[in-house]
Design a protein around this motif. Structure first.
Motif, PDB file in Angstrom:
ATOM      1  N   GLN A   1       0.507 -16.793  -5.239  1.00 24.03           N
ATOM      2  CA  GLN A   1       0.316 -15.980  -6.109  1.00 24.03           C
ATOM      3  C   GLN A   1       1.011 -14.543  -5.844  1.00 24.03           C
ATOM      4  OE1 GLN A   1      -4.100 -15.573  -5.931  1.00 24.03           O
ATOM      5  NE2 GLN A   1      -4.586 -17.352  -7.264  1.00 24.03           N
ATOM      6  N   ALA A   2       1.200 -14.384  -4.572  1.00 22.52           N
ATOM      7  CA  ALA A   2       1.653 -13.247  -4.148  1.00 22.52           C
ATOM      8  C   ALA A   2       3.138 -13.362  -4.427  1.00 22.52           C
ATOM      9  CB  ALA A   2       1.675 -12.962  -2.587  1.00 22.52           C
ATOM     10  N   SER A   3       3.676 -14.423  -4.273  1.00 20.84           N
ATOM     11  CA  SER A   3       5.203 -14.862  -4.763  1.00 20.84           C
ATOM     12  C   SER A   3       5.253 -14.620  -6.052  1.00 20.84           C
ATOM     13  CB  SER A   3       5.592 -16.084  -4.121  1.00 20.84           C
ATOM     14  OG  SER A   3       5.488 -16.558  -2.781  1.00 20.84           O
ATOM     15  N   THR A   4       4.408 -15.195  -6.848  1.00 24.09           N
ATOM     16  CA  THR A   4       4.646 -14.951  -8.378  1.00 24.09           C
ATOM     17  C   THR A   4       4.619 -13.639  -8.730  1.00 24.09           C
ATOM     18  OG1 THR A   4       3.478 -17.206  -8.765  1.00 24.09           O
ATOM     19  CG2 THR A   4       3.506 -15.710 -10.526  1.00 24.09           C
ATOM     20  N   ARG A   5       3.268 -12.976  -8.123  1.00 25.52           N
ATOM     21  CA  ARG A   5       3.345 -11.503  -8.302  1.00 25.52           C
ATOM     22  C   ARG A   5       4.745 -10.772  -7.946  1.00 25.52           C
ATOM     23  NH1 ARG A   5      -1.954  -9.556  -9.084  1.00 25.52           N
ATOM     24  NH2 ARG A   5      -3.065 -11.238 -10.330  1.00 25.52           N
ATOM     25  N   ALA A   6       5.068 -10.949  -6.853  1.00 21.04           N
ATOM     26  CA  ALA A   6       6.567 -10.439  -6.037  1.00 21.04           C
ATOM     27  C   ALA A   6       7.382 -10.645  -7.219  1.00 21.04           C
ATOM     28  CB  ALA A   6       6.612 -10.823  -4.726  1.00 21.04           C
ATOM     29  N   ALA A  12      10.917  -8.774 -11.139  1.00 21.61           N
ATOM     30  CA  ALA A  12      11.499  -8.824 -12.579  1.00 21.61           C
ATOM     31  C   ALA A  12      11.156  -7.511 -13.422  1.00 21.61           C
ATOM     32  CB  ALA A  12      10.906 -10.181 -13.267  1.00 21.61           C
ATOM     33  N   ARG A  13       9.910  -7.220 -13.163  1.00 21.66           N
ATOM     34  CA  ARG A  13       9.585  -5.985 -13.929  1.00 21.66           C
ATOM     35  C   ARG A  13      10.200  -4.474 -13.332  1.00 21.66           C
ATOM     36  NH1 ARG A  13       3.027  -7.127 -14.638  1.00 21.66           N
ATOM     37  NH2 ARG A  13       3.036  -8.529 -16.061  1.00 21.66           N
ATOM     38  N   GLN A  37       1.042  -1.285   0.017  1.00 21.81           N
ATOM     39  CA  GLN A  37       0.092  -0.078   0.069  1.00 21.81           C
ATOM     40  C   GLN A  37       0.765   1.092   0.035  1.00 21.81           C
ATOM     41  OE1 GLN A  37      -3.457   0.035  -0.113  1.00 21.81           O
ATOM     42  NE2 GLN A  37      -3.008   2.287  -0.522  1.00 21.81           N
ATOM     43  N   THR A  38       2.034   1.184   0.695  1.00 27.03           N
ATOM     44  CA  THR A  38       2.764   2.348   1.002  1.00 27.03           C
ATOM     45  C   THR A  38       3.411   2.339  -0.445  1.00 27.03           C
ATOM     46  OG1 THR A  38       3.210   1.944   3.323  1.00 27.03           O
ATOM     47  CG2 THR A  38       4.784   3.160   1.921  1.00 27.03           C
ATOM     48  N   LEU A  39       3.752   1.387  -0.910  1.00 28.00           N
ATOM     49  CA  LEU A  39       4.385   1.222  -2.450  1.00 28.00           C
ATOM     50  C   LEU A  39       3.310   1.886  -3.455  1.00 28.00           C
ATOM     51  CD1 LEU A  39       6.948   0.334  -4.405  1.00 28.00           C
ATOM     52  CD2 LEU A  39       5.631  -1.870  -4.596  1.00 28.00           C
ATOM     53  N   ARG A  40       2.544   1.331  -3.208  1.00 25.45           N
ATOM     54  CA  ARG A  40       1.415   2.182  -4.295  1.00 25.45           C
ATOM     55  C   ARG A  40       1.196   3.417  -4.152  1.00 25.45           C
ATOM     56  NH1 ARG A  40      -3.613   3.828  -4.459  1.00 25.45           N
ATOM     57  NH2 ARG A  40      -4.838   3.752  -6.678  1.00 25.45           N
ATOM     58  N   ASP A  41       1.146   3.891  -2.522  1.00 20.60           N
ATOM     59  CA  ASP A  41       0.802   5.252  -2.288  1.00 20.60           C
ATOM     60  C   ASP A  41       1.942   6.116  -2.892  1.00 20.60           C
ATOM     61  OD1 ASP A  41      -1.758   4.891  -1.678  1.00 20.60           O
ATOM     62  OD2 ASP A  41      -0.851   4.540   0.506  1.00 20.60           O
ATOM     63  N   THR A  42       3.247   5.509  -2.777  1.00 22.28           N
ATOM     64  CA  THR A  42       4.455   6.179  -2.861  1.00 22.28           C
ATOM     65  C   THR A  42       4.929   6.099  -4.308  1.00 22.28           C
ATOM     66  OG1 THR A  42       5.208   5.470  -0.831  1.00 22.28           O
ATOM     67  CG2 THR A  42       6.891   6.195  -2.348  1.00 22.28           C
ATOM     68  N   VAL A  43       4.579   4.824  -5.260  1.00 21.46           N
ATOM     69  CA  VAL A  43       5.136   4.587  -6.386  1.00 21.46           C
ATOM     70  C   VAL A  43       4.198   5.164  -7.385  1.00 21.46           C
ATOM     71  CG1 VAL A  43       5.881   3.019  -8.205  1.00 21.46           C
ATOM     72  CG2 VAL A  43       6.531   2.723  -5.946  1.00 21.46           C
ATOM     73  N   VAL A  44       3.209   5.111  -7.339  1.00 23.32           N
ATOM     74  CA  VAL A  44       2.141   5.640  -8.661  1.00 23.32           C
ATOM     75  C   VAL A  44       2.156   7.067  -8.785  1.00 23.32           C
ATOM     76  CG1 VAL A  44      -0.206   5.724  -9.361  1.00 23.32           C
ATOM     77  CG2 VAL A  44       0.579   3.416  -8.012  1.00 23.32           C
ATOM     78  N   PRO A  45       2.044   8.013  -7.430  1.00 26.05           N
ATOM     79  CA  PRO A  45       2.125   9.313  -7.949  1.00 26.05           C
ATOM     80  C   PRO A  45       3.364   9.804  -8.558  1.00 26.05           C
ATOM     81  CG  PRO A  45       1.109   9.222  -5.669  1.00 26.05           C
ATOM     82  CD  PRO A  45       1.496   7.706  -6.264  1.00 26.05           C
ATOM     83  N   ASP A  49       1.029  -2.487 -12.306  1.00 27.82           N
ATOM     84  CA  ASP A  49       1.496  -3.699 -11.547  1.00 27.82           C
ATOM     85  C   ASP A  49       1.620  -3.364  -9.892  1.00 27.82           C
ATOM     86  OD1 ASP A  49       1.988  -5.169 -13.905  1.00 27.82           O
ATOM     87  OD2 ASP A  49       3.827  -4.580 -14.333  1.00 27.82           O
ATOM     88  N   VAL A  50       1.689  -2.065  -9.788  1.00 29.32           N
ATOM     89  CA  VAL A  50       1.920  -1.855  -8.546  1.00 29.32           C
ATOM     90  C   VAL A  50       0.726  -2.036  -7.793  1.00 29.32           C
ATOM     91  CG1 VAL A  50       2.309   0.076  -6.660  1.00 29.32           C
ATOM     92  CG2 VAL A  50       4.010  -0.542  -8.587  1.00 29.32           C
ATOM     93  N   ASN A  51      -0.337  -1.620  -8.518  1.00 30.34           N
ATOM     94  CA  ASN A  51      -1.538  -1.469  -8.144  1.00 30.34           C
ATOM     95  C   ASN A  51      -2.174  -3.187  -7.891  1.00 30.34           C
ATOM     96  OD1 ASN A  51      -2.371   1.114  -7.950  1.00 30.34           O
ATOM     97  ND2 ASN A  51      -2.730   1.217  -9.973  1.00 30.34           N
ATOM     98  N   ALA A  52      -1.704  -3.937  -8.735  1.00 30.92           N
ATOM     99  CA  ALA A  52      -2.106  -5.354  -8.834  1.00 30.92           C
ATOM    100  C   ALA A  52      -1.255  -5.864  -7.579  1.00 30.92           C
ATOM    101  CB  ALA A  52      -1.692  -6.060 -10.154  1.00 30.92           C
ATOM    102  N   LEU A  53      -0.174  -5.471  -7.499  1.00 34.27           N
ATOM    103  CA  LEU A  53       0.676  -5.895  -6.227  1.00 34.27           C
ATOM    104  C   LEU A  53      -0.028  -5.621  -4.941  1.00 34.27           C
ATOM    105  CD1 LEU A  53       2.998  -7.450  -4.852  1.00 34.27           C
ATOM    106  CD2 LEU A  53       4.573  -5.160  -5.192  1.00 34.27           C
ATOM    107  N   ASN A  54      -0.414  -4.592  -4.865  1.00 31.93           N
ATOM    108  CA  ASN A  54      -1.014  -4.027  -3.507  1.00 31.93           C
ATOM    109  C   ASN A  54      -2.348  -4.804  -3.327  1.00 31.93           C
ATOM    110  OD1 ASN A  54      -1.612  -2.353  -1.341  1.00 31.93           O
ATOM    111  ND2 ASN A  54      -3.056  -1.088  -2.425  1.00 31.93           N
TER     112      ASN A  54
END
Length: 727
Positions: A368-373, A378-379, A280-288, A403-408
């Motif tokens: 799934q989370a591991s795969t996404r992580a 990788a991305r 969540q922090t990543l999304r809030d931090t990365v997306v903007p 991707d960040v949103n999906a990871l979140n």
């Protein structure tokens, strides 16, 4: 020409002229009569005069009361009867008149016995009646009668009175036995009624025991079946106890595993929350910034590098081999698999199934989370490379934002699943603990059940054994009851129903069951008649001793004559023999007529008397002629020997050995036996033997007398001065 023997004998008798010689001759003639008649008259029938013998009777008996039972049908009546056994006994004694019974007191009886007024005392004690009827009670006592005599009053009469003891004892015993049997027959019907009731009771008992035997057989069979069932129950209880013990061990292991799983789930939930917070922090931090990246690419490149680094760290936390959410979830899944393998029964528990489902879902989402992580990593690396090398930055940034949103979103889903997993594992742990407690309680109950089942099996085994023994015992009791009933029936049948006359007859017979009859061959009848053979023989022998006080054995004139020695001997003996025969016949005649001798063989009695007188006079004349005065002394000695050994009083079998062996050689033995045969009766062959021996004895004595006369006719010097006077 020689004178006849009878004439020579008369010459000797003619010397007795004048009063005094005649009296002397008559005295000698009466010696046998005096001896035999006086003794026999005194002892002829002493037992016939026992009624004159004074005997004191002291009756101190106290009458007693006795209960007499009388049976009438099935009813028994009781009445009291007074027993006067002492008075009845005294009355019976006086009725028999055996002695002159005089009733008196104890002091007078004792004084009279001591002073000779009584020859016997009979004392009836105070408890005589009580003891006499005690045979009808449970503690019988012997009734006593005391008889007291004093031999200072005469031993012979004491011996006679002593015989009264047997008759008194017999009378008392007969009375007691009669009373006893009368009581027995009086109570016989009561006994029979009781046996009839006992027979009926025994029959009922036998019937009840037959029914009890049926029940005991069923009890024994049921106890045996129960014992088998208890054995099976004990075996099943043992198996249940063993299985529950194992289940308890498994539940304990399950609780331990669930505790560990809950710890891991808690860590997983915490990590998932951290991952969600991080994403969540990543999304809030990365997306903007990414938006800004598009505008400020250089700045994005720097941020892309940072993102790649953070993505790599996140991937390591989610799907790393150790200390990651994936490793914790996999470890929890592995523990659940092991618990389920150890406890197959948990597979059917709905909560366990929910726990496995939640764990599987968490594992899937973790994967799934591991795969996404991994993809994010990788991305991120691609972004970094792309930022560094790609010209299409805007497109890539947009993709990165997506991707960040999906990871979140995935991280939040993992966090939600981890929370659900922790909640499910908590519930499973609570259920496992409840299961463990329940299995522990069930295990203890199963152990107690097994112990109780074994105790039940032991008790049922004892019950089965006891039931078998009870069945056997009841069978024996039933058999015994039937035998008892049969025996009582037989006893009832054997007890007769007697009339009054039959009862009286039975009492008389049983109180004196045996009647002793004695048949006496050749009875003497009287005491004196039995002693007459001995007194006759002794009297004639005494005559042989006393006759020479008056009559000379042989005269010197006869010895000096020219007649033969045999003639001289006969001439000297004939007067003595004639006097002996006359005196003996006089004795026999007086006793015969005055004492009622009544011989069985009168003529033979005269013959034996004459032969005995001749034989005894011959032996007396021989002794006197041969020895003079010492011959009379020798005759006295022979008389003493024959008084004991001639079997006049006692048979040879009870005589002392010396006299028993001497008896056959004593002439008086045969004269006494001959008198017994002719007076009381007996075998004529014995009489013939006795007469033959006495005749032979007389002939031998006559021959010896002939020799003695022949010797005395030859005078020797010592004959002129004899040491003793020889008439």
């Amino acid at each position: 020409m020689p004178f006849p023997l009878s004439r020579l004998a008369r010459f000797e008798l003619r010397r007795f002229r004048g009063p005094l010689p005649t009296i002397a001759l008559v005295f000698v003639l009466c010696v046998p009569l005096l001896y035999a008649a006086i003794y026999l008259s005194a002892n002829w029938d002493p037992y016939g005069r026992l009624g004159n013998l004074p005997v004191a009777v002291v009756n101190e008996d106290v009458p007693t009361q006795v209960e007499v039972k009388a049976a009438s049908g099935s009813h028994t009546t009781t009445h009291t009867e007074t027993i006067h056994a002492g008075a009845d006994f005294v009355k019976e004694l006086q009725a028999k008149r055996t002695f002159r019974f005089i009733t008196t007191d104890a002091a007078e009886a004792e004084d009279g016995l001591r002073e000779g007024r009584y020859y016997l005392t009979i004392q009836v004690p105070a408890d005589f009646s009580t003891n006499l009827v005690s045979g009808q009670t449970d503690s019988p006592e012997r009734a006593h009668i005391t008889m007291h005599r004093n031999d200072a009053n005469g031993f012979v009469i004491g011996s006679i009175t002593d015989k009264a003891k047997d008759s008194v004892t017999e009378a008392v015993n007969a009375s007691a036995i009669e009373s006893y049997f009368r009581a027995v027959f009086t109570n016989l019907q009561t006994l029979r009624s009781g046996m009839v009731e006992a027979h009926q009771g025994a029959a009922h008992l036998a019937s009840g025991l037959d029914q009890a035997r049926t029940g005991s057989s069923a009890l024994a069979s049921g106890a045996a079946d129960a014992q088998l069932g208890a054995g099976r129950l004990a075996s099943g209880a043992d198996s249940l106890s063993t299985g529950l013990a194992r289940a308890h061990q498994g539940s304990s292991s399950l609780v331990t595993g669930l505790d560990q799983l809950q710890t891991g789930a808690s860590q997983l939930s915490t990590g998932a929350d951290q991952v969600a917070a991080g994403t969540q922090t990543l999304r809030d931090t990365v997306v903007p910034p990414l938006t800004t990246v598009r505008d400020t690419w250089p700045q994005v490149q720097g941020d892309a590098t940072t993102l790649a680094t953070d993505a790599a760290a996140l991937t390591s936390s989610v799907s790393g081999t150790t200390s990651s959410v994936a490793s914790d979830v996999n470890q929890a899944a592995s523990l659940l698999t092991q618990i389920e393998a150890a406890n197959p029964d948990l597979a059917q528990d709905p909560r366990w199934q929910q726990l496995r489902s939640t764990t599987s879902s968490a594992q899937t989402r973790t994967d799934q989370a591991s795969t996404r992580a991994a993809q994010i990593n990788a991305r991120a690396q691609q972004v970094q490379r792309a930022v560094a090398h790609s010209d299409t930055l805007t497109t890539k940034v947009d993709q990165a934002i997506a991707d960040v949103n999906a990871l979140n979103d995935g991280a939040h889903q993992v966090a939600s699943g981890a929370d659900q997993l922790q909640t499910g594992i908590g519930r499973a742990d609570a259920g496992a603990r409840s299961l463990d407690q329940g299995l522990s309680t069930a295990s203890r109950g199963a152990t107690e059940l097994a112990t109780g089942a074994h105790s039940l099996q032991t008790g049922l085994a004892q019950l089965s054994t006891g039931a078998s023994q009870l069945d056997t015992g009841i069978g024996q009791l039933a058999t015994g009851a039937h035998q008892l009933a049969a025996g009582l029936k037989a006893g009832v049948d054997r007890i007769p129903v007697l009339t009054a006359d039959q009862e009286n007859k039975a009492v008389q017979v049983l109180s004196a069951p045996a009647q002793v009859d004695m048949t006496v061959e050749n009875p003497a009848l009287y005491y004196g008649r039995g002693l007459a053979p001995m007194f006759f023989s002794i009297a004639m022998w005494v005559f042989g001793i006393s006759v020479f006080l008056v009559v000379r054995a042989i005269t010197g004139r006869a010895l000096a004559g020219r007649a033969s020695s045999l003639r001289v001997a006969l001439t000297a003996w004939l007067p003595i023999g004639a006097i002996a025969v006359a005196g003996s016949l006089l004795m026999l005649g007086v006793v015969w007529t005055t004492l009622d001798l009544a011989p069985v063989h009168p003529v033979l009695t005269l013959t034996v008397t004459v032969l005995g007188a001749l034989a005894w006079s011959l032996v007396a004349h021989l002794m006197r002629t041969a020895l003079g005065t010492p011959g009379s002394s020798l005759l006295l000695v022979l008389l003493i020997l024959q008084l004991v050994g001639a079997q006049g009083l006692y048979p040879s079998q009870i005589l002392p050995p010396f006299f028993a062996h001497l008896s056959p050689f004593l002439p008086m033995t045969y004269l006494i036996d001959a008198f017994r045969v002719v007076i009381s009766g007996g075998l004529i062959s014995h009489l013939a033997r006795d007469l033959a021996i006495l005749t032979l004895f007389s002939v031998v004595n006559l021959g010896l007398l002939w020799l003695v006369v022949s010797r005395r006719r030859t005078l020797r010097l010592k004959d002129l001065h004899p040491p003793l006077i020889t008439p």
